[in-house]
Design a protein around this motif. Sequence first.
Motif, PDB file in Angstrom:
ATOM      1  N   VAL A  86       0.847  -1.200   0.000  1.00 20.56           N
ATOM      2  CA  VAL A  86       0.000   0.000   0.000  1.00 20.56           C
ATOM      3  C   VAL A  86       0.881   1.249   0.000  1.00 20.56           C
ATOM      4  O   VAL A  86       0.618   2.215  -0.735  1.00 20.56           O
ATOM      5  N   ASN A  96      -2.796  11.267  -3.085  1.00 19.59           N
ATOM      6  CA  ASN A  96      -3.373  10.470  -1.997  1.00 19.59           C
ATOM      7  C   ASN A  96      -2.919  11.004  -0.636  1.00 19.59           C
ATOM      8  O   ASN A  96      -1.888  11.655  -0.523  1.00 19.59           O
ATOM      9  N   ALA A 164      -8.315   5.955  -1.581  1.00 17.57           N
ATOM     10  CA  ALA A 164      -9.002   4.664  -1.726  1.00 17.57           C
ATOM     11  C   ALA A 164      -8.420   3.879  -2.902  1.00 17.57           C
ATOM     12  O   ALA A 164      -8.186   2.673  -2.800  1.00 17.57           O
ATOM     13  N   VAL A 165      -8.155   4.574  -4.006  1.00 16.38           N
ATOM     14  CA  VAL A 165      -7.532   3.926  -5.168  1.00 16.38           C
ATOM     15  C   VAL A 165      -6.164   3.381  -4.774  1.00 16.38           C
ATOM     16  O   VAL A 165      -5.790   2.256  -5.138  1.00 16.38           O
ATOM     17  N   THR A 166      -5.407   4.155  -4.023  1.00 13.11           N
ATOM     18  CA  THR A 166      -4.077   3.732  -3.559  1.00 13.11           C
ATOM     19  C   THR A 166      -4.168   2.434  -2.768  1.00 13.11           C
ATOM     20  O   THR A 166      -3.401   1.489  -2.998  1.00 13.11           O
ATOM     21  N   VAL A 167      -5.097   2.374  -1.840  1.00  9.85           N
ATOM     22  CA  VAL A 167      -5.254   1.180  -1.000  1.00  9.85           C
ATOM     23  C   VAL A 167      -5.666  -0.019  -1.849  1.00  9.85           C
ATOM     24  O   VAL A 167      -5.102  -1.114  -1.708  1.00  9.85           O
ATOM     25  N   VAL A 168      -6.606   0.168  -2.756  1.00  8.97           N
ATOM     26  CA  VAL A 168      -7.055  -0.932  -3.619  1.00  8.97           C
ATOM     27  C   VAL A 168      -5.904  -1.435  -4.492  1.00  8.97           C
ATOM     28  O   VAL A 168      -5.670  -2.640  -4.603  1.00  8.97           O
ATOM     29  N   VAL A 169      -5.167  -0.525  -5.106  1.00  9.17           N
ATOM     30  CA  VAL A 169      -4.028  -0.918  -5.947  1.00  9.17           C
ATOM     31  C   VAL A 169      -3.008  -1.691  -5.114  1.00  9.17           C
ATOM     32  O   VAL A 169      -2.497  -2.736  -5.535  1.00  9.17           O
ATOM     33  N   VAL A 171      -3.460  -3.393  -2.278  1.00 13.32           N
ATOM     34  CA  VAL A 171      -3.986  -4.698  -1.843  1.00 13.32           C
ATOM     35  C   VAL A 171      -4.011  -5.686  -3.007  1.00 13.32           C
ATOM     36  O   VAL A 171      -3.626  -6.855  -2.847  1.00 13.32           O
ATOM     37  N   VAL A 172      -4.425  -5.241  -4.171  1.00 15.79           N
ATOM     38  CA  VAL A 172      -4.461  -6.127  -5.340  1.00 15.79           C
ATOM     39  C   VAL A 172      -3.046  -6.562  -5.721  1.00 15.79           C
ATOM     40  O   VAL A 172      -2.789  -7.756  -5.974  1.00 15.79           O
TER      41      VAL A 172
END
Length: 193
Positions: A86, A96, A164-169, A171-172
């Motif tokens: 993250v 972010n 939120a995009v940062t966290v999703v990227v 985690v994925v």
Amino acid sequence: MTLLIVGLVLFLGVHSVRIVAEGWRQRTIARLGEGAWKGLYSVASLVGFVALVWGYGHARLDPTVLWATPVWTRHLASLLVLVAFVLLAAAYVPGNHLKARLHHPMVLAVKVWALAHLLANNTLADLLLFGSFLLWAVLDFRAARGRDRANGTVYPAGQGVKTAVTVVVGVVAWAVFAFWAHKALFGISPFGR
């Protein structure tokens, strides 16, 4: 083990120029030009990286075990590496909150990654590799924050959606690495499967 040490000295040495010799770096860039500096920097980094990867691979063939590692350290390491991914994403997703607050999330990602791997691994090669990266990241973060203060650097405020995009990227990317790429690249599954 010698190749691992040479690779670490070259790779981390090149990446430590801003920590220990910022004035020399600036003078060299002025003398050579930014393109030539980046070219030399990239070549030295690549040679160092190849040497440390190759040296670490060879050291893993005949490991010197230093301590016993309980199974739970793998799970803690996986959680810490999730945080590192993250933070790594925060270095690249513009606007972010993490970058706005932490200023140097990539260096913090290296710190967390190295600490996680020190907890989960137990050989001399692991101590050299991950301990060196942890020490470098601590020193680099300190130097970078000092440069920010000296230059009066102000980071733009973050936005919730971009965070939120940062966290999703992150985690994925972590999931892909943890459940597939780590085993494919290094022959070891973080979850022992």
